[in-house]
Design a protein around this motif. Structure first.
Motif, short mmCIF file in Angstrom:
data_model
loop_
_atom_site.label_atom_id
_atom_site.label_comp_id
_atom_site.label_asym_id
_atom_site.label_seq_id
_atom_site.Cartn_x
_atom_site.Cartn_y
_atom_site.Cartn_z
N MET A 1 3.43 -2.72 7.60
CA MET A 1 3.02 -1.96 6.42
C MET A 1 1.85 -1.03 6.77
O MET A 1 1.76 0.09 6.28
N TYR A 2 0.96 -1.48 7.64
CA TYR A 2 -0.19 -0.68 8.04
C TYR A 2 0.12 0.27 9.20
O TYR A 2 -0.56 1.27 9.39
N TYR A 3 1.15 -0.04 9.96
CA TYR A 3 1.52 0.86 11.05
C TYR A 3 1.88 2.25 10.53
O TYR A 3 1.57 3.25 11.16
N GLU A 4 2.55 2.33 9.38
CA GLU A 4 2.97 3.64 8.88
C GLU A 4 1.78 4.57 8.63
O GLU A 4 1.78 5.70 9.13
N PRO A 5 0.74 4.16 7.89
CA PRO A 5 -0.40 5.08 7.75
C PRO A 5 -1.13 5.33 9.08
O PRO A 5 -1.71 6.40 9.27
N HIS A 6 -1.07 4.37 9.99
CA HIS A 6 -1.69 4.59 11.29
C HIS A 6 -0.95 5.67 12.07
O HIS A 6 -1.58 6.53 12.70
N VAL A 7 0.38 5.65 12.00
CA VAL A 7 1.17 6.71 12.64
C VAL A 7 0.86 8.05 11.99
O VAL A 7 0.66 9.06 12.68
N LEU A 8 0.81 8.08 10.66
CA LEU A 8 0.51 9.32 9.95
C LEU A 8 -0.87 9.88 10.34
O LEU A 8 -1.08 11.09 10.33
N ALA A 9 -1.80 8.98 10.70
CA ALA A 9 -3.15 9.40 11.08
C ALA A 9 -3.25 9.76 12.56
O ALA A 9 -4.30 10.23 13.00
N GLY A 10 -2.17 9.51 13.32
CA GLY A 10 -2.19 9.96 14.71
C GLY A 10 -1.98 8.91 15.78
O GLY A 10 -1.94 9.25 16.96
N GLU A 11 -1.84 7.64 15.41
CA GLU A 11 -1.62 6.63 16.44
C GLU A 11 -0.16 6.67 16.89
O GLU A 11 0.75 6.80 16.07
N GLU A 12 0.06 6.56 18.18
CA GLU A 12 1.40 6.57 18.75
C GLU A 12 1.87 5.12 18.89
O GLU A 12 1.58 4.45 19.88
N ILE A 13 2.61 4.64 17.87
CA ILE A 13 3.06 3.25 17.84
C ILE A 13 4.54 3.20 18.15
O ILE A 13 5.34 3.94 17.57
N ARG A 14 4.89 2.31 19.06
CA ARG A 14 6.28 2.12 19.47
C ARG A 14 6.62 0.63 19.39
O ARG A 14 5.73 -0.22 19.48
N ILE B 1 0.86 -1.18 0.00
CA ILE B 1 0.00 0.00 0.00
C ILE B 1 0.89 1.23 0.00
O ILE B 1 2.06 1.17 0.39
N ASP B 2 0.34 2.35 -0.43
CA ASP B 2 1.03 3.64 -0.33
C ASP B 2 0.60 4.23 1.01
O ASP B 2 -0.56 4.64 1.16
N PRO B 3 1.50 4.28 2.00
CA PRO B 3 1.10 4.75 3.33
C PRO B 3 0.62 6.19 3.35
O PRO B 3 -0.17 6.56 4.21
N HIS B 4 1.06 7.00 2.40
CA HIS B 4 0.65 8.40 2.38
C HIS B 4 -0.71 8.59 1.72
O HIS B 4 -1.39 9.59 1.97
N ALA B 5 -1.14 7.63 0.92
CA ALA B 5 -2.44 7.72 0.25
C ALA B 5 -3.49 6.83 0.91
O ALA B 5 -4.68 7.00 0.68
N TYR B 6 -3.05 5.88 1.74
CA TYR B 6 -3.96 4.89 2.32
C TYR B 6 -4.91 5.54 3.32
O TYR B 6 -4.51 6.34 4.16
N SER B 7 -6.17 5.17 3.22
CA SER B 7 -7.18 5.64 4.15
C SER B 7 -8.25 4.57 4.27
O SER B 7 -8.62 3.93 3.29
N ASP B 8 -8.72 4.37 5.48
CA ASP B 8 -9.83 3.45 5.72
C ASP B 8 -10.56 3.91 6.98
O ASP B 8 -10.26 4.97 7.54
#
Length: 173
Positions: free
Chosen positions: A88-101, A46-53
């Motif tokens: 692969m999905y963590y990146e768009p989740h971080v971009l959307a605001g989730e704090e993943i470590r 997926i493109d993490p910068h374009a991905y939305s769900d």
């Protein structure tokens, strides 16, 4: 008390300040993800910068409401195929605001060896995530005891982990 359906969804809708998760497994067997995992293993990305769900939309809503959602995932290298897929999905989740470590325990002792997966809402309500050894979820169970050991596990996990984006810079995914 076991949680499912509307009662489970309400935990994510109704928390006031923070929803936080500890993930400890290298694989989660989620029937809804099976096809996506196969596509990933065949080279699909997926493109993490374009991905939305729905999930990323909800993360943006949570952030706009001044709330936080985060997690720490305990891992060892080499990463499982499932973790590579999940990352692969963590990146768009971080971009959307989730704090993943990420807490990588490959070359060190696990500081949380006996802590199971859980969600904690507003640092007071704990839901134990019960899994079979292969990552198949058994159930979700509201923990009825003192949440302090889970707050301490969160403190340790956050202190011992690194932000997802920092961790993946060192990997060849």
């Amino acid at each position: 008390m076991l949680l499912d359906g509307d009662e489970w969804r309400a935990k994510f809708r109704d928390f006031r300040t923070e929803a936080w998760r500890l993930e400890t497994l290298p694989v989660y067997r989620v029937p809804d993800e099976e096809e996506e995992v196969r596509e990933f293993l065949a080279g699909g990305r997926i493109d993490p910068h374009a991905y939305s769900d729905e999930y990323t939309d909800d993360l943006k809503r949570i952030r706009n409401e001044g709330k936080t959602k985060g997690r720490v995932h305990i891992v060892t290298r080499p990463l499982s195929d499932y973790l590579r897929y999940e990352f692969m999905y963590y990146e768009p989740h971080v971009l959307a605001g989730e704090e993943i470590r990420i807490l990588d325990v490959t070359d060190r002792e696990n500081p949380l060896p006996d802590v199971q997966d859980f969600w904690m809402f507003d640092r007071s309500t704990v839901v134990l995530m019960n899994y079979e050894p292969d990552g198949t979820q058994v159930n979700r169970e509201v923990f009825e005891g003192d949440p302090e050991p889970f707050r301490e596990a969160q403190r340790v996990a956050l202190a011992e982990s690194v932000p997802f984006s920092e961790y993946v810079k060192k990997l060849d995914l």
